[in-house]
Design a protein around this motif. Structure first.
Motif, mmCIF file in Angstrom:
data_model
loop_
_atom_site.group_PDB
_atom_site.id
_atom_site.type_symbol
_atom_site.label_atom_id
_atom_site.label_comp_id
_atom_site.label_asym_id
_atom_site.label_seq_id
_atom_site.Cartn_x
_atom_site.Cartn_y
_atom_site.Cartn_z
ATOM 1 N N SER A 55 0.892 -1.155 0.000
ATOM 2 C CA SER A 55 0.000 0.000 0.000
ATOM 3 C C SER A 55 0.925 1.197 0.000
ATOM 4 O O SER A 55 1.952 1.157 0.674
ATOM 5 C CB SER A 55 -0.841 0.067 1.271
ATOM 6 O OG SER A 55 -1.850 -0.905 1.255
ATOM 7 N N ALA A 56 0.579 2.251 -0.715
ATOM 8 C CA ALA A 56 1.476 3.407 -0.705
ATOM 9 C C ALA A 56 0.689 4.694 -0.851
ATOM 10 O O ALA A 56 -0.409 4.706 -1.414
ATOM 11 C CB ALA A 56 2.507 3.300 -1.820
ATOM 12 N N VAL A 57 1.288 5.750 -0.335
ATOM 13 C CA VAL A 57 0.740 7.101 -0.456
ATOM 14 C C VAL A 57 -0.748 7.088 -0.075
ATOM 15 O O VAL A 57 -1.612 7.494 -0.849
ATOM 16 C CB VAL A 57 0.976 7.684 -1.873
ATOM 17 C CG1 VAL A 57 0.879 9.209 -1.830
ATOM 18 C CG2 VAL A 57 2.352 7.309 -2.393
ATOM 19 N N ALA A 58 -1.006 6.549 1.106
ATOM 20 C CA ALA A 58 -2.384 6.389 1.578
ATOM 21 C C ALA A 58 -2.654 7.361 2.726
ATOM 22 O O ALA A 58 -1.727 7.882 3.345
ATOM 23 C CB ALA A 58 -2.593 4.954 2.056
ATOM 24 N N ASP A 59 -3.937 7.573 3.009
ATOM 25 C CA ASP A 59 -4.305 8.511 4.069
ATOM 26 C C ASP A 59 -4.450 7.782 5.407
ATOM 27 O O ASP A 59 -5.024 6.696 5.472
ATOM 28 C CB ASP A 59 -5.639 9.185 3.718
ATOM 29 C CG ASP A 59 -5.522 10.007 2.433
ATOM 30 O OD1 ASP A 59 -4.383 10.365 2.057
ATOM 31 O OD2 ASP A 59 -6.572 10.279 1.812
ATOM 32 N N ASP A 60 -3.981 8.413 6.424
ATOM 33 C CA ASP A 60 -4.197 7.935 7.795
ATOM 34 C C ASP A 60 -3.837 6.465 7.991
ATOM 35 O O ASP A 60 -4.671 5.640 8.380
ATOM 36 C CB ASP A 60 -5.659 8.191 8.218
ATOM 37 C CG ASP A 60 -5.900 9.675 8.514
ATOM 38 O OD1 ASP A 60 -5.007 10.307 9.118
ATOM 39 O OD2 ASP A 60 -6.965 10.187 8.129
ATOM 40 N N VAL A 104 -5.603 12.642 16.775
ATOM 41 C CA VAL A 104 -5.191 11.866 15.605
ATOM 42 C C VAL A 104 -6.283 10.870 15.194
ATOM 43 O O VAL A 104 -6.953 10.278 16.039
ATOM 44 C CB VAL A 104 -3.830 11.177 15.888
ATOM 45 C CG1 VAL A 104 -4.008 9.790 16.461
ATOM 46 C CG2 VAL A 104 -2.966 11.139 14.661
ATOM 47 N N HIS A 105 -6.473 10.733 13.908
ATOM 48 C CA HIS A 105 -7.555 9.885 13.395
ATOM 49 C C HIS A 105 -7.105 8.416 13.321
ATOM 50 O O HIS A 105 -6.016 8.116 12.862
ATOM 51 C CB HIS A 105 -7.944 10.362 11.994
ATOM 52 C CG HIS A 105 -9.069 9.573 11.406
ATOM 53 N ND1 HIS A 105 -10.293 9.433 12.029
ATOM 54 C CD2 HIS A 105 -9.157 8.872 10.245
ATOM 55 C CE1 HIS A 105 -11.087 8.683 11.287
ATOM 56 N NE2 HIS A 105 -10.419 8.327 10.191
ATOM 57 N N LEU A 106 -7.988 7.527 13.796
ATOM 58 C CA LEU A 106 -7.718 6.092 13.671
ATOM 59 C C LEU A 106 -8.850 5.475 12.867
ATOM 60 O O LEU A 106 -9.964 5.304 13.384
ATOM 61 C CB LEU A 106 -7.651 5.428 15.053
ATOM 62 C CG LEU A 106 -6.536 5.926 15.960
ATOM 63 C CD1 LEU A 106 -6.538 5.148 17.266
ATOM 64 C CD2 LEU A 106 -5.171 5.782 15.278
ATOM 65 N N PRO A 107 -8.616 5.164 11.605
ATOM 66 C CA PRO A 107 -9.713 4.668 10.768
ATOM 67 C C PRO A 107 -10.201 3.295 11.228
ATOM 68 O O PRO A 107 -9.392 2.397 11.485
ATOM 69 C CB PRO A 107 -9.097 4.609 9.368
ATOM 70 C CG PRO A 107 -7.627 4.641 9.557
ATOM 71 C CD PRO A 107 -7.353 5.292 10.873
ATOM 72 N N PHE A 108 -11.513 3.162 11.350
ATOM 73 C CA PHE A 108 -12.114 1.940 11.881
ATOM 74 C C PHE A 108 -13.321 1.588 11.022
ATOM 75 O O PHE A 108 -14.099 2.456 10.658
ATOM 76 C CB PHE A 108 -12.548 2.181 13.338
ATOM 77 C CG PHE A 108 -12.925 0.924 14.071
ATOM 78 C CD1 PHE A 108 -11.951 0.120 14.640
ATOM 79 C CD2 PHE A 108 -14.256 0.535 14.189
ATOM 80 C CE1 PHE A 108 -12.290 -1.047 15.320
ATOM 81 C CE2 PHE A 108 -14.604 -0.631 14.861
ATOM 82 C CZ PHE A 108 -13.612 -1.425 15.430
ATOM 83 N N HIS A 150 -5.258 1.598 6.613
ATOM 84 C CA HIS A 150 -5.310 3.036 6.344
ATOM 85 C C HIS A 150 -6.734 3.345 5.911
ATOM 86 O O HIS A 150 -7.508 2.425 5.594
ATOM 87 C CB HIS A 150 -4.288 3.454 5.286
ATOM 88 C CG HIS A 150 -4.478 2.831 3.940
ATOM 89 N ND1 HIS A 150 -5.453 3.234 3.043
ATOM 90 C CD2 HIS A 150 -3.836 1.811 3.341
ATOM 91 C CE1 HIS A 150 -5.377 2.495 1.950
ATOM 92 N NE2 HIS A 150 -4.418 1.618 2.098
ATOM 93 N N ALA A 151 -7.085 4.608 5.879
ATOM 94 C CA ALA A 151 -8.476 4.979 5.575
ATOM 95 C C ALA A 151 -8.895 4.389 4.229
ATOM 96 O O ALA A 151 -8.211 4.592 3.219
ATOM 97 C CB ALA A 151 -8.602 6.500 5.552
ATOM 98 N N GLY A 152 -9.953 3.635 4.251
ATOM 99 C CA GLY A 152 -10.485 3.079 2.999
ATOM 100 C C GLY A 152 -9.929 1.714 2.635
ATOM 101 O O GLY A 152 -10.411 1.078 1.682
ATOM 102 N N PHE A 153 -8.965 1.219 3.384
ATOM 103 C CA PHE A 153 -8.307 -0.045 3.002
ATOM 104 C C PHE A 153 -9.300 -1.203 2.911
ATOM 105 O O PHE A 153 -9.267 -1.995 1.969
ATOM 106 C CB PHE A 153 -7.192 -0.380 4.002
ATOM 107 C CG PHE A 153 -6.484 -1.678 3.694
ATOM 108 C CD1 PHE A 153 -5.498 -1.736 2.713
ATOM 109 C CD2 PHE A 153 -6.805 -2.852 4.374
ATOM 110 C CE1 PHE A 153 -4.853 -2.934 2.424
ATOM 111 C CE2 PHE A 153 -6.162 -4.049 4.082
ATOM 112 C CZ PHE A 153 -5.184 -4.090 3.103
#
Ligand code: BGC
Length: 780
Positions: free
Chosen positions: A490-495, A541-545, A555-558
């Motif tokens: 995964s690369a250049v991803a958000d959060d 800080v955001h923790l994507p769930f 990461h967000a959207g994974f």
């Protein structure tokens, strides 16, 4: 891959009983000796045959232009590559006109033993020349852990059966010809004859060569001195030319007679010192080595390792192979870091030229934890190296439009050496990994002097980076967008959750550290407003769930991505990066190496046991372990989730990575982080070691195969021994003041009154998750 059983299983050594010419390069890595400053691959004394000749000095590299089809702003222009320096280990042998070359004649016996307690490589062999003369050759080699410039060899030839005329040529050789390095002609050009001669000297039994690299301008000096013992008919002569200095020893041996050469070799390099100064430096180092003498060097080596083993040994009952592997691992990790002294600890240590000799986050995340609890001085030195490279890291941050310091993804001398920014520069987590290593070291040692002089600066500059890299959205939530986490699929991803949690810890520890060290804070220009902004960012800080799945997102959207077609991927298509385009890997759910799973280890307080088990079960079937850094992390979390068999299998994979050449690249050098990961799997996995403020927690549980696991940790000047049996753990204070620890959550104090024994609670029972097809753990 080493398919046959190459090494016998013994607790304190690695023994090879037959020479496998097909796996020579692999054995050269396994038998490499180093002290973190000088590294000698386990090349045969005679120089040939070889897989990859290798003599390295930590930091000595050459520069070469980096290849780009299309250049872009901020791409590093220059690459750095470790070079093979002047080789001081060569002792060629001529027996009655025939070169002693194991490809010819008859090899009656050949044995090499890496002795992990004495810190020497021993070799003995019996060989009959094509003309029928038989000799016995024995050698003992060491790279001194106590005199960092020094390596030494004792080489003996004995006549067997008949009289033989023997000639030993002890050499220093620069610009050895090497097998073709990789595909890029520019790198190849940089590495071909990288050393320009400056001085060659041969006087009596003493030799010296001084060279300089062409582009990086580093001066390399190597000198040798010899003690020759043989029958009265023995003569010596010496000579030198630009790239070779040679002592020739000639003798005629009657049956049973022996000719012995003890060779002391001193190394030095500098980017600043003059040729005369470098010559003097290596001569002085040689004088010091001569003062100790061969036996003295052996004794010092043994004493140094006795001390290390007393602090670091891990005992495993029930699995002899893992017992051997963990000691092999500890030995090599210690070698890599012991005397690096403000230089990097490269991914391959000084055992080979793999990864161009670069250091990565491997150091802080995998190697330094082991050293923190067993050889903490080496940790302070490794982090001082990062501090020394702050000017380059600040410059890089400025170039990227960021504040503070942006440490390189891969480097030798401190500047970014990665030509592929999505998995290089974008992997900003390396900065938080460095900060984490600082906090771990200070918590474990209480070394506030280090914190004030080095730690605060590293924490502040990395905190500044995070504050400028991330941003608060309109709701105040702090996001770090467009970065690459540990999983390079995964690369250049958000959060990225790992990055966000590690950055959070970095920001908070920087804010705490400036409060403890107001003077350092003032020096670095940190005011209250700045440190308050770090705390605000950290807390927000955001923790994507993913609520539907009940799991943390890598990461967000994974978790929304399409799943990789594992069923349609053939076993020979791994590692995926060599068979599929990155763009496809990046947009599917497939994980190269522990990422979210690693976050659950390094930032454990954010995950309760149930959440951890759910996350692990989700990511396990997506994780292909195309990096050897993965198995040890998965071992730790598998153990915590109660999957002890799986944890054991991953421990074996990490442990046997190089001894069994599981990734088929041991020839390029040993995987120091994976070796360190063997310790992690055992101590953090089955021992359950986690940081607990300035103390430690343990949550021991054993897999079926082990009947006992014992290890020691050094904490704040005290030494604690932890011994785990199938149903109880025993904590003993070996030295120092009392320690407050936790056992499966319950606080207890270990003091001089005697061992504290606690029962082991039963592990949670959960179905073990499966791996992707064809990707179950290797090695068992
Ligand atoms: C891994 C990185 C690691 C590097 C050097 C890569 O394959 O994905 O995490 O730092 O190897 O060991």
């Amino acid at each position: 891959m080493i398919t046959h059983r190459s090494y016998t299983v013994e607790p304190w050594c690695v023994r090879e009983t037959a020479l496998g010419l097909d796996v020579l390069a692999q054995s050269e890595s396994v038998f490499a000796l180093s002290n973190g400053h000088v590294g000698w691959r386990g090349n045969l004394d005679e120089g040939e045959p070889h897989g990859l000749p290798g003599s390295y000095l930590n930091g000595v590299h050459e520069l070469h232009p980096l290849p780009y089809a299309e250049a872009g702003y901020g791409y590093p222009e220059s690459g750095q590559t470790v070079i093979n320096v002047t080789n001081g280990k060569v002792l060629r042998l001529l027996v009655d006109d025939e070169p002693f070359d194991l490809r010819y004649g008859r090899l009656v016996a050949h044995e090499r033993v890496l002795d992990l307690r004495r810190g020497v490589l021993e070799r003995s062999c019996e060989w009959t020349s094509p003309a029928g003369t038989t000799v016995r050759v024995r050698s003992t080699r060491l790279v001194s852990l106590t005199q960092r410039a020094v390596a030494a060899v004792a080489y003996e030839v004995q006549a067997v059966g008949g009289r033989s005329r023997v000639v030993i040529q002890s050499e220093l050789v620069a610009n050895e010809s090497l097998p073709e390095p990789g595909d890029d002609p520019r790198t190849a050009r940089a590495l071909k004859s990288p050393l320009e001669p400056e001085e060659d000297v041969a006087v009596g039994n003493r030799l010296r060569l001084v060279h300089r690299t062409k582009r990086s301008g580093l001066r390399v000096a190597v000198a040798a001195d010899h003690t020759v013992t043989g029958p009265g008919r023995t003569t010596t002569s010496s000579e030198s030319n630009v790239d070779v200095a040679r002592l020739t020893v000639t003798s005629v041996l009657e049956p049973g007679e022996t000719l012995r050469v003890e060779k002391l070799v001193a190394h030095g390099w500098s980017g600043a010192r003059s040729r005369p100064a470098m010559s003097d430096q290596v001569e002085a180092a040689l004088a010091a080595a001569g003062h100790s003498g061969w036996q003295g060097l052996l004794d010092e080596q043994r004493a140094c390792l006795d001390d290390f083993w007393a602090r670091a040994d891990v005992e495993v009952d029930g699995d002899e192979e893992i017992q051997q592997a963990v000691r092999f691992a500890l030995f090599h990790v210690f070698q890599a870091g012991a005397r690096a002294e403000q230089r990097a600890i490269p991914a391959k240590g000084l055992t080979g030229s793999g990864y161009d000799g670069h250091a990565f986050w491997d150091t802080e995340t995998f190697v330094l934890p082991l050293l923190t609890y067993t050889a903490p001085d080496a940790v302070a030195e490794a982090l001082r190296w990062r501090q020394n490279t702050l000017p380059a890291a600040r410059e890089r941050a400025a170039q990227l439009g960021l504040s503070g310091a942006a440490f390189p993804w891969r480097t030798i001398e401190g500047s970014e050496g990665s030509a592929y920014w999505p998995a290089g520069t974008a992997a900003f987590h390396v900065n938080a990994d460095i900060a984490d290593a600082v906090v771990r070291y200070v918590a474990a040692t209480g070394d506030l002097g280090f914190e004030a002089g080095t730690g605060v600066e590293l924490l502040v500059e990395t905190a500044r980076l995070w504050r400028s890299l991330g941003h608060h959205d309109t709701h105040g939530t702090f996001h770090i967008d467009g970065v690459t986490g540990p999983d390079e699929y995964s690369a250049v991803a958000d959060d990225n959750t790992y990055t966000n949690l590690m950055a959070r810890a970095n920001l908070l520890s920087a804010a705490d550290a400036v409060e403890r060290h107001p003077e350092a804070a003032a020096r670095l220009g940190v005011d209250e407003e700045e440190s308050a902004a770090w705390r605000d960012a950290a807390e927000a800080v955001h923790l994507p769930f993913n609520d539907e799945l009940g799991v943390h997102e890598q990461h967000a959207g994974f978790t929304r991505y399409q799943h990789w077609d594992f069923a349609g991927t053939r076993p020979d298509q791994y590692p995926l990066l060599l068979h599929f385009p990155y763009f496809d890997l990046y947009r599917k759910q497939v994980v190269k190496q522990a990422d979210l799973v690693l976050a659950m280890y390094t930032c454990d307080s954010h995950f309760d046991d149930e959440q951890l088990a759910r996350n692990f079960a989700y990511y396990e079937p997506l994780t292909v372990r195309d990096s050897s850094l993965s198995a040890c992390c998965q071992a730790v979390i598998a153990a915590q989730a109660g999957h002890l068999r799986l944890a054991y299998a991953y421990t074996a994979e990490a442990a046997l990575m190089d001894l069994a050449d599981l990734e088929q690249n041991t020839r390029d050098g040993l995987y120091i982080a994976s070796l360190a990961g063997t310790w992690t799997a055992l101590v953090a996995g089955f021992g359950g070691l986690r940081r607990d403020g300035t103390g430690l927690r343990f949550a021991p549980r054993l897999p079926e195969r082990f009947s006992r696991l014992a290890f020691s940790v050094q904490l704040r000047g005290s030494r604690l021994r932890v011994e785990i049996g199938p149903d109880k753990a025993t904590y003993t204070l070996l030295s120092g003041g009392p320690l407050a620890i936790r056992h499966h959550g319950t606080p207890l104090t270990v003091n001089g009154d005697g061992p504290v024994v606690r029962p082991l609670p039963p592990p949670p029972v959960r179905p073990a998750p499966a791996q992707p097809p064809h990707r179950s753990p290797k090695g068992r």
